[in-house]
Design an enzyme around this catalytic site. Structure first.
Site, PDB file in Angstrom:
ATOM      1  N   CYS A  79       0.834  -1.207   0.000  1.00  0.00           N
ATOM      2  CA  CYS A  79       0.000   0.000   0.000  1.00  0.00           C
ATOM      3  C   CYS A  79       0.874   1.266   0.000  1.00  0.00           C
ATOM      4  CB  CYS A  79      -0.988  -0.056   1.158  1.00  0.00           C
ATOM      5  SG  CYS A  79      -2.449   0.937   0.822  1.00  0.00           S
ATOM      6  N   HIS A 171      -3.402  -4.878   1.846  1.00  0.00           N
ATOM      7  CA  HIS A 171      -2.755  -5.078   3.152  1.00  0.00           C
ATOM      8  C   HIS A 171      -2.672  -6.563   3.500  1.00  0.00           C
ATOM      9  CE1 HIS A 171      -2.557  -0.922   4.887  1.00  0.00           C
ATOM     10  NE2 HIS A 171      -3.366  -0.704   3.867  1.00  0.00           N
ATOM     11  N   GLU A 173      -1.000  -8.018   5.659  1.00  0.00           N
ATOM     12  CA  GLU A 173      -0.790  -8.276   7.095  1.00  0.00           C
ATOM     13  C   GLU A 173      -2.109  -8.317   7.862  1.00  0.00           C
ATOM     14  OE1 GLU A 173      -0.658  -5.478   5.601  1.00  0.00           O
ATOM     15  OE2 GLU A 173      -1.033  -3.772   6.941  1.00  0.00           O
TER      16      GLU A 173
HETATM   17  N1  GLN Z   1      -3.684   6.372   0.453  1.00  0.00           N
HETATM   18  C1  GLN Z   1      -2.472   6.143   1.172  1.00  0.00           C
HETATM   19  C2  GLN Z   1      -1.314   6.928   0.584  1.00  0.00           C
HETATM   20  O1  GLN Z   1      -1.451   7.577  -0.394  1.00  0.00           O
HETATM   21  C3  GLN Z   1      -2.117   4.692   1.237  1.00  0.00           C
HETATM   22  C4  GLN Z   1      -3.154   3.958   2.038  1.00  0.00           C
HETATM   23  C5  GLN Z   1      -2.649   2.767   2.777  1.00  0.00           C
HETATM   24  O2  GLN Z   1      -1.439   2.520   2.893  1.00  0.00           O
HETATM   25  N2  GLN Z   1      -3.572   2.047   3.354  1.00  0.00           N
HETATM   26  O3  GLN Z   1      -0.244   6.896   1.139  1.00  0.00           O
END
Ligand code: GLN
Length: 196
Positions: A79, A171, A173
């Protein structure tokens, strides 16, 4: 035995550690530059990429992290961690670490879909679909030549691998399915064997 570091500036560090341990590797919580010397591979968790970048700068870890990634050691960004790895971020002049040849769109699934779960077929993972937990997730808009898309959702790339770099928009995890972490540990093992 393989030792994996979890970058502990933000995000679900303990959950990543649990999944890595369940995959048969040791864990080191990475809070300072020195910790990078102890590890065979690094996980960069999700969170908020701009905040993570601020913290990376604050703790003077930007150069060391970039060097770590360029030194041949595997890195797994999830992410926001994936955003940190990308060479390009849509709408921004620069990326952050810029180590993986892909262009990412932040918050790519729109506000109305802040978070959702979906079964994904991930290349390299055997068995049933992998449940991806997406939270204000990015997606990968395009990839460079050496990069392989390993999972897509609604025609968007949500996981990719470039040699020793692994990235996913979701995610891993936050589920009890440790196959993504096990995949990363296996990547590290294979790399270690090939240079041994
Ligand atoms: N939207 C977040 C970003 O731009 C990432 C979201 C996340 O890691 N759950 O950093």
């Amino acid at each position: 035995m393989i030792t994996v570091g979890i970058l502990a500036l933000q995000g679900a560090v303990r959950e990543h550690a649990k999944s890595i341990e369940a995959s048969g590797a040791n864990v080191i919580i990475v809070k300072r530059t020195e910790d990078l010397q102890e590890i065979d591979g690094l996980v960069m968790p999700g969170g908020e990429s701009t905040t993570m970048r601020r913290l990376i700068d604050k703790y003077e870890m930007f150069g060391p992290l970039q060097e770590f990634a360029q030194s041949g050691k595997p890195v797994f960004g999830t992410c926001a961690g994936m955003i940190l790895m990308a060479k390009e971020i849509i709408g921004q002049e620069h990326g952050h670490l810029e180590v993986m040849d892909m262009k990412v769109q932040r918050n790519g699934f729109g506000r109305q879909r802040e978070s959702f779960e979906v079964g994904l077929s991930v290349k390299g993972l055997e068995g049933e679909d992998y449940i991806g937990v997406f939270i204000r997730a990015p997606y990968i808009e395009s990839i460079g030549e050496g990069v392989e898309a390993i999972a897509t959702f609604q025609d968007k790339i949500v996981a990719a691998r470039q040699g020793r770099f692994l990235a996913c928009a979701f995610h891993p995890e936050l589920t009890d399915d440790h196959r993504m972490h096990a995949y990363f540990v296996k990547m590290i093992e294979e790399l270690k064997q090939s240079v041994a």
